[in-house]
Motif scaffolding. Structure first.
Motif, PDB file in Angstrom:
ATOM      1  N   ARG A 117      -0.264   4.041   5.202  1.00 49.16           N
ATOM      2  CA  ARG A 117       0.072   3.178   6.347  1.00 49.16           C
ATOM      3  C   ARG A 117      -0.965   3.338   7.458  1.00 49.16           C
ATOM      4  O   ARG A 117      -0.617   3.635   8.592  1.00 49.16           O
ATOM      5  CB  ARG A 117       1.454   3.577   6.915  1.00 49.16           C
ATOM      6  N   MET A 144      -2.539  -1.409   8.887  1.00 48.95           N
ATOM      7  CA  MET A 144      -1.148  -1.849   8.691  1.00 48.95           C
ATOM      8  C   MET A 144      -0.407  -1.826  10.030  1.00 48.95           C
ATOM      9  O   MET A 144      -0.256  -0.753  10.622  1.00 48.95           O
ATOM     10  CB  MET A 144      -0.497  -0.865   7.701  1.00 48.95           C
ATOM     11  N   CYS A 167       0.830  -1.194   0.000  1.00 56.59           N
ATOM     12  CA  CYS A 167       0.000   0.000   0.000  1.00 56.59           C
ATOM     13  C   CYS A 167       0.866   1.245   0.000  1.00 56.59           C
ATOM     14  O   CYS A 167       2.007   1.216   0.462  1.00 56.59           O
ATOM     15  CB  CYS A 167      -0.907  -0.007   1.217  1.00 56.59           C
ATOM     16  N   GLY A 212      -4.524  -4.317   0.421  1.00 53.01           N
ATOM     17  CA  GLY A 212      -3.560  -3.368  -0.085  1.00 53.01           C
ATOM     18  C   GLY A 212      -4.245  -2.309  -0.951  1.00 53.01           C
ATOM     19  O   GLY A 212      -5.450  -2.147  -0.916  1.00 53.01           O
ATOM     20  N   TYR A 257      -4.935   1.478  11.715  1.00 51.24           N
ATOM     21  CA  TYR A 257      -5.877   0.414  12.062  1.00 51.24           C
ATOM     22  C   TYR A 257      -5.772  -0.788  11.118  1.00 51.24           C
ATOM     23  O   TYR A 257      -6.404  -1.809  11.327  1.00 51.24           O
ATOM     24  CB  TYR A 257      -7.322   0.949  12.042  1.00 51.24           C
TER      25      TYR A 257
HETATM   26 FE1  SF4 Z   1      -3.608   0.981   2.758  1.00 49.79          FE
HETATM   27 FE2  SF4 Z   1      -4.921  -0.369   4.639  1.00 49.79          FE
HETATM   28 FE3  SF4 Z   1      -5.009   2.265   4.521  1.00 49.79          FE
HETATM   29 FE4  SF4 Z   1      -6.224   0.805   2.618  1.00 49.79          FE
HETATM   30  S1  SF4 Z   1      -6.773   0.884   4.762  1.00 49.79           S
HETATM   31  S2  SF4 Z   1      -5.020   2.675   2.370  1.00 49.79           S
HETATM   32  S3  SF4 Z   1      -4.791  -0.918   2.519  1.00 49.79           S
HETATM   33  S4  SF4 Z   1      -3.153   1.018   4.897  1.00 49.79           S
END
Ligand code: SF4
Ligand code: SAM
Length: 335
Positions: A30, A35, A27, A74, A33
């Protein structure tokens, strides 16, 4: 199409016609909640689905009744072959949608139009730039806002996903709902859910009822209209009288909606998850690569699906790490 022998039916008679495909584990944001702070162990590249494999697996599901596919990750728009995947999926008879952080939407918007990807969920947890940088650890607030406007201006069916966390953005509920006054937009408040490494605690949860209390206090109970639930709903929907758009609450923790669940998930490394909270995964990709049929594996996984949240029947279960700690972090499942 609810045939008893259909491989997409579970033992409770639920038919799963909605497949969410995670295209990537990486991604460009970051989000705290989602990552874990220490990052995630990424799958080796060779164990990720190629564009061709995504399509082959999707075709098997479509053959048995999947008619709705959502792309996620991601960040799905980071995939270099996103356009190829979208083109392939657009040739199947399915409604296509995507969940994205919107950072790269402007680069892909022509593909969205060309391949009929009209339903876009944008994740945006705050309307305050400094808070955005705090929660995502990246400085992309303006880009996300501009891309949101781009989508709305071009008539895409757009929803904003807001993960609510007490003490962080619970004071922004009303500001988010105000966005629905003049825009045909849906804002969905999502209860913060526990996943590996995301420091979940019940104290950070903003419940369905707390959101409604805030709305009723501000707009008045009379103005807060309850809308009819959609079939297989996840969000319970509301509208402020006279507003163009609406808002919804996804209360997976305090008020689950498992009875009508029609969703299954395919991770970027080709594993089937019959529930977001399930610790079990069924490896489809290895079998596909060996040239074997993946249909019996799909049937077995779906039939084994539990009635409620992979067996976590009580909110208290979320406080017991043993019940969900083997589940991956959200970024590698695909939300
Ligand atoms: Fe990236 Fe998770 Fe945020 Fe989506 S929710 S933008 S996958 S870090
Ligand atoms: N990167 C894309 C995005 O952010 O929209 C797609 C992947 S993201 C994992 C999909 C959705 O999961 C997002 O709307 C995100 O807010 C949600 N999500 C991630 N972690 C969550 C958590 N712990 N609780 C509730 N929702 C979460």
């Amino acid at each position: 199409m609810k045939i008893k022998t259909n491989i997409l039916n579970d033992s409770f008679g639920r038919h799963h016609n909605y497949l969410r495909i995670s295209l990537i584990e990486k991604c460009n944001l970051r989000c705290a909640y989602c990552m874990p702070e220490e990052g995630v162990l990424l799958s080796p590249k060779k164990s990720l689905m190629t564009a061709e494999e995504v399509l082959s697996i999707a075709k098997v599901f479509v053959k048995h009744g999947v008619d709705k596919i959502r792309l996620t990750g991601g960040e799905p728009l980071l995939r270099k072959d996103f356009s190829t995947i979208l083109e392939g999926l657009s040739q199947l008879n399915v409604a296509l949608s995507i969940t994205t952080n919107a950072v790269l939407v402007d680069r892909h918007i022509e593909d969205f139009k060309k391949y009929r990807l009209h339903h876009i969920n944008v994740s945006l947890d705050t309307l305050i730039e400094e808070k955005f940088t705090t929660i995502t650890k990246r400085n992309q607030f303006q880009k996300v806002k501009d891309n949101l406007q781009l989508l709305l201006g071009q008539g895409f069916k757009t929803k904003i996903n807001v993960v609510l966390m007490k003490g962080f953005n619970d004071t922004e509920v009303i500001d988010f709902i105000k966005l629905t006054k003049d825009e045909n937009l849906e804002v969905r408040f999502i209860e913060f859910m526990p996943f590996d490494g995301n420091k979940w605690s019940k104290d950070k949860l903003v419940s369905h009822q707390e959101i409604l209390d805030q709305v009723n206090r501000y707009f008045g109970e009379e103005a807060n209209q309850v809308l009819v639930n959609e079939q297989n709903f996840t969000a319970r929907n509301y509208k402020i009288r006279g507003f163009k758009g609406r808002y919804g609450i996804i209360s997976t923790v305090t008020n689950p909606f498992c009875d009508g669940c029609n969703r299954i998930r395919l991770t970027a490394n080709g594993k089937l998850k019959n529930c977001l909270f399930s610790n079990n995964e069924t490896d489809l990709l290895s079998y596909l690569r060996k040239g074997e049929s993946i249909e019996p594996l799909i049937a077995k996984s779906i039939y084994a699906k539990k009635a409620i949240r992979a067996g976590m029947t009580d909110t208290e279960d979320f406080e017991n790490p043993e019940k969900h700690n083997d589940n991956r972090s959200m970024i590698t499942i695909g939300g």
